[in-house]
Design an enzyme around this catalytic site. Sequence first.
Site, PDB file in Angstrom:
ATOM      1  N   SER A  14       0.829  -1.216   0.000  1.00 61.28           N
ATOM      2  CA  SER A  14       0.000   0.000   0.000  1.00 61.28           C
ATOM      3  C   SER A  14       0.857   1.258   0.000  1.00 61.28           C
ATOM      4  O   SER A  14       0.344   2.366   0.105  1.00 61.28           O
ATOM      5  CB  SER A  14      -0.944  -0.011   1.214  1.00 61.28           C
ATOM      6  OG  SER A  14      -0.206  -0.180   2.416  1.00 61.28           O
ATOM      7  N   ASN A  55      -2.227  -2.571  13.162  1.00 65.17           N
ATOM      8  CA  ASN A  55      -3.678  -2.385  13.071  1.00 65.17           C
ATOM      9  C   ASN A  55      -4.134  -1.109  13.779  1.00 65.17           C
ATOM     10  O   ASN A  55      -4.971  -0.369  13.262  1.00 65.17           O
ATOM     11  CB  ASN A  55      -4.414  -3.602  13.652  1.00 65.17           C
ATOM     12  CG  ASN A  55      -4.088  -4.865  12.876  1.00 65.17           C
ATOM     13  OD1 ASN A  55      -3.487  -4.794  11.800  1.00 65.17           O
ATOM     14  ND2 ASN A  55      -4.467  -6.014  13.419  1.00 65.17           N
ATOM     15  N   THR A  96     -39.589  26.854 -10.790  1.00 62.32           N
ATOM     16  CA  THR A  96     -39.901  25.523 -10.260  1.00 62.32           C
ATOM     17  C   THR A  96     -40.168  24.689 -11.508  1.00 62.32           C
ATOM     18  O   THR A  96     -40.682  25.225 -12.506  1.00 62.32           O
ATOM     19  CB  THR A  96     -41.138  25.516  -9.323  1.00 62.32           C
ATOM     20  OG1 THR A  96     -42.273  25.934 -10.077  1.00 62.32           O
ATOM     21  CG2 THR A  96     -40.965  26.443  -8.117  1.00 62.32           C
ATOM     22  N   HIS A  97     -39.808  23.436 -11.481  1.00 58.34           N
ATOM     23  CA  HIS A  97     -39.914  22.551 -12.661  1.00 58.34           C
ATOM     24  C   HIS A  97     -39.145  23.133 -13.857  1.00 58.34           C
ATOM     25  O   HIS A  97     -39.472  22.848 -15.003  1.00 58.34           O
ATOM     26  CB  HIS A  97     -41.370  22.320 -13.074  1.00 58.34           C
ATOM     27  CG  HIS A  97     -42.277  21.957 -11.935  1.00 58.34           C
ATOM     28  ND1 HIS A  97     -42.536  20.664 -11.555  1.00 58.34           N
ATOM     29  CD2 HIS A  97     -42.967  22.746 -11.067  1.00 58.34           C
ATOM     30  CE1 HIS A  97     -43.358  20.655 -10.515  1.00 58.34           C
ATOM     31  NE2 HIS A  97     -43.631  21.909 -10.192  1.00 58.34           N
ATOM     32  N   SER A 128     -13.268  25.659 -28.041  1.00 61.36           N
ATOM     33  CA  SER A 128     -13.406  24.410 -28.782  1.00 61.36           C
ATOM     34  C   SER A 128     -12.289  24.333 -29.811  1.00 61.36           C
ATOM     35  O   SER A 128     -11.826  25.351 -30.317  1.00 61.36           O
ATOM     36  CB  SER A 128     -14.772  24.400 -29.478  1.00 61.36           C
ATOM     37  OG  SER A 128     -14.715  23.586 -30.630  1.00 61.36           O
ATOM     38  N   LYS A 166     -17.165  29.001 -29.566  1.00 62.11           N
ATOM     39  CA  LYS A 166     -17.474  28.352 -28.295  1.00 62.11           C
ATOM     40  C   LYS A 166     -16.678  28.886 -27.110  1.00 62.11           C
ATOM     41  O   LYS A 166     -15.492  29.192 -27.220  1.00 62.11           O
ATOM     42  CB  LYS A 166     -17.217  26.822 -28.384  1.00 62.11           C
ATOM     43  CG  LYS A 166     -18.127  26.092 -29.328  1.00 62.11           C
ATOM     44  CD  LYS A 166     -19.566  26.011 -28.864  1.00 62.11           C
ATOM     45  CE  LYS A 166     -19.766  25.038 -27.736  1.00 62.11           C
ATOM     46  NZ  LYS A 166     -19.545  23.648 -28.156  1.00 62.11           N
ATOM     47  N   ASN A 170     -16.631  27.249 -23.436  1.00 56.43           N
ATOM     48  CA  ASN A 170     -17.251  26.127 -22.725  1.00 56.43           C
ATOM     49  C   ASN A 170     -17.012  26.172 -21.211  1.00 56.43           C
ATOM     50  O   ASN A 170     -15.891  26.436 -20.772  1.00 56.43           O
ATOM     51  CB  ASN A 170     -16.709  24.800 -23.268  1.00 56.43           C
ATOM     52  CG  ASN A 170     -17.082  24.582 -24.720  1.00 56.43           C
ATOM     53  OD1 ASN A 170     -18.147  25.016 -25.159  1.00 56.43           O
ATOM     54  ND2 ASN A 170     -16.214  23.929 -25.465  1.00 56.43           N
ATOM     55  N   GLU A 216     -18.637  21.748 -15.566  1.00 56.21           N
ATOM     56  CA  GLU A 216     -19.024  20.402 -16.012  1.00 56.21           C
ATOM     57  C   GLU A 216     -18.218  19.327 -15.282  1.00 56.21           C
ATOM     58  O   GLU A 216     -18.744  18.279 -14.906  1.00 56.21           O
ATOM     59  CB  GLU A 216     -18.810  20.262 -17.515  1.00 56.21           C
ATOM     60  CG  GLU A 216     -19.781  21.089 -18.337  1.00 56.21           C
ATOM     61  CD  GLU A 216     -19.373  21.117 -19.797  1.00 56.21           C
ATOM     62  OE1 GLU A 216     -19.770  20.208 -20.542  1.00 56.21           O
ATOM     63  OE2 GLU A 216     -18.641  22.039 -20.201  1.00 56.21           O
ATOM     64  N   TYR A 239      -9.461  -6.600  12.477  1.00 61.99           N
ATOM     65  CA  TYR A 239      -8.824  -6.125  11.245  1.00 61.99           C
ATOM     66  C   TYR A 239      -8.819  -7.215  10.183  1.00 61.99           C
ATOM     67  O   TYR A 239      -8.620  -8.399  10.466  1.00 61.99           O
ATOM     68  CB  TYR A 239      -7.371  -5.683  11.524  1.00 61.99           C
ATOM     69  CG  TYR A 239      -6.654  -5.217  10.270  1.00 61.99           C
ATOM     70  CD1 TYR A 239      -6.811  -3.914   9.814  1.00 61.99           C
ATOM     71  CD2 TYR A 239      -5.859  -6.093   9.521  1.00 61.99           C
ATOM     72  CE1 TYR A 239      -6.183  -3.489   8.640  1.00 61.99           C
ATOM     73  CE2 TYR A 239      -5.232  -5.672   8.352  1.00 61.99           C
ATOM     74  CZ  TYR A 239      -5.405  -4.372   7.916  1.00 61.99           C
ATOM     75  OH  TYR A 239      -4.786  -3.949   6.757  1.00 61.99           O
ATOM     76  N   GLN A 254      -7.438  -2.217   4.014  1.00 60.42           N
ATOM     77  CA  GLN A 254      -6.422  -1.391   3.372  1.00 60.42           C
ATOM     78  C   GLN A 254      -7.033  -0.596   2.201  1.00 60.42           C
ATOM     79  O   GLN A 254      -6.506   0.434   1.807  1.00 60.42           O
ATOM     80  CB  GLN A 254      -5.276  -2.296   2.872  1.00 60.42           C
ATOM     81  CG  GLN A 254      -4.172  -1.574   2.159  1.00 60.42           C
ATOM     82  CD  GLN A 254      -2.938  -2.452   1.987  1.00 60.42           C
ATOM     83  OE1 GLN A 254      -2.192  -2.678   2.930  1.00 60.42           O
ATOM     84  NE2 GLN A 254      -2.743  -2.965   0.784  1.00 60.42           N
ATOM     85  N   LYS A 279      -8.177   3.472   2.181  1.00 64.28           N
ATOM     86  CA  LYS A 279      -7.398   4.679   1.914  1.00 64.28           C
ATOM     87  C   LYS A 279      -7.583   5.221   0.492  1.00 64.28           C
ATOM     88  O   LYS A 279      -7.737   6.433   0.304  1.00 64.28           O
ATOM     89  CB  LYS A 279      -5.917   4.431   2.218  1.00 64.28           C
ATOM     90  CG  LYS A 279      -5.664   4.464   3.732  1.00 64.28           C
ATOM     91  CD  LYS A 279      -4.287   4.055   4.125  1.00 64.28           C
ATOM     92  CE  LYS A 279      -4.112   2.562   4.162  1.00 64.28           C
ATOM     93  NZ  LYS A 279      -5.048   1.852   5.080  1.00 64.28           N
TER      94      LYS A 279
END
Length: 459
Positions: A23, A110, A155-156, A277, A283, A285, A290, A317, A322, A325
Site C-alpha cells: 500500500s 492495526n 420551479t420545474h 473548442s 465556443k 465552454n 461540467e 482487522y 487497506q 485509503k
Amino acid sequence: MAKMWAGLTSGITDRVADDFNSSISFDSRMYRQDITGSIAHAAMLSAQGIISVQDKEQLTEGLLSILEDIDGGALQIDPLSEDIHMFVEQELTKRIGDTGKKLHTARSRNDQVALDLRMYLRDEMAEVKKLLKALVKALYGQAKAHKSSIMPGYTHLQRAQPVTFGHHLLAYCMMLIRDAGRFEDALKRMDVSPIGCCALAGTTYDTDREMEAKALGFSSVALNSMDGVSDRDYCLELMSAMSILMMHLSRLSEELILWCSWEFKFVTLSDGYTTGSSIMPQKKNPDMAELIRGKTGRVYGDLMGLLTTLKGLPLAYNKDMQEDKECIFDALDTVKACLQVAAPMIETMSVHEDNMFSAAQKGFINATDLADYLVKKGLPFRSAYKISGEIVAKCMADDQVLETLPLEVYKTFSPVFDGDLYKEIDLRTCVEKRISQGGTSLRSVEMQLVYVEEFLKDD
Ligand code: ARG
C-alpha cells in the site's frame, strides 16, 4: 529480502504478491502522521517504564531525522516497502540499530494505521474547511453585489416567481454552511484515539493510552479495542458529508452551465475558467463547472466502494480494510480540487442583470401577484387564480405581457381591476413585498447575508 514479519514463514513472498499486497504507493502520504504517532508512542513507553529514557531519546531523534529527510527530499520513500509503517520502522532501525526494533512494543500496525488515518484526515479536513469557507465567501460576495438584481425564480425549470440573484446564491450559501456543520459533526466523532488497541485485544504491558491520545491531540480513546481497530465509520461519515457537498456543488454547476448558455445568458464565466473548442470558434465552454458535476459521481463511487468493502467483514482487522485509503483519499483530493476551482470561478464571473430582468419579464412570473391583487379586492383566492390564469392565456395568445395589457382588457375579466394594479404587478413590487423571513425582499435577503457573515467570521 525477507519481510520484517519473517519468523513462522520465510517472509519471502512472490514479487507479484508483493505488488498486490503493498500500500506504499498510496499510504506514503501519511508519513508525517506515522512518525508523529511513533514519537508519542515512544514517549508513552518510556513514561511507563516499558523502555528506558535513553531508548526513547534515541527513537525520537531517529524519527525526527527521518521526518526531516523526507520533508527535505534527502530520503526517498522506498516504493518496494510494504507500507509506510514498515518503511519508517525499517529506516529507523537502519539509522539507530536494534533500539529501533523496540518501537513496536505494545502496538500493532492495526492500531497504528487506524491512528495515522484519523490524524491525516483531521489535518486534511482543516484544509477542506478553509476551501469551503472561501467558496461561501465568493458566493456571498456575488450575492451581496446582486441583492437587488431581479431574475426569474424557477420551479420545474419553468419561470415561477421573481427572485433576486442574491437570494438565489444565498440558497447555496445555506447548503454549504450545512455541509461545514456535517464535517464538524463527523470530526467530533472521529476525535477518538485507537492507539493502544494493539492487534485487537489490547496488551499485557502497562500502557497509558490517555497520555498518548492527549499528546496527539485527541479528546478521548476508543473504549473497545476490537472496535478501535475495526472502525472505519469516520471515513464513511466524511465521505457521506463529502458526497452531499458534491451534490450541492453539482447543482450549482448545473445552474452555471445553464446560465452561461445563450438561451439564458445570465452570467459569463471569466476566461480563466472556461475553455475554447478545437473546431468551433464561437465556443466558450464551462468545462470547470461540467467537471465538478462529473466528479460528483466519482465521490459517490468512493463512498459506495468503501461501504461495500466493509459490509461483510468479521471483526477485527482484515486486509480488505487497506482499501479504505484509496477511497477516502480520492474523495478528499476530488473535493479539494473542486472547491479550489469553484471559488475563483464564482468570484470572477460577470452577471448580466439586464438579461435576467428581461427573462423575468417574459414568463408571467407576476401572475401570483395578480391573483393576490384580486384577493385584496375581495375575491376568494380560487376565483382570483382562475381569472388570472385566463388573463395569462389571453396575453399568451396575443403575444402580450401582464405589465402592458390595457386596463379596459383587464376590466373585461373583472370589474374590480383598477389603475393601481400595474404597481402591484411590477416585478420590483413583487420582490419587495416578499418580506417573510427567508423571502426574496431586500430586507429578508439582508438578514440572510448577516447569517452568512456570521459563518464567515466564526473560526
Ligand atoms: N497497510 C495496512 C493497511 O493499510 C496496514 C495494516 C496492516 N496490518 C496487518 N495486520 N497486515 O491496512
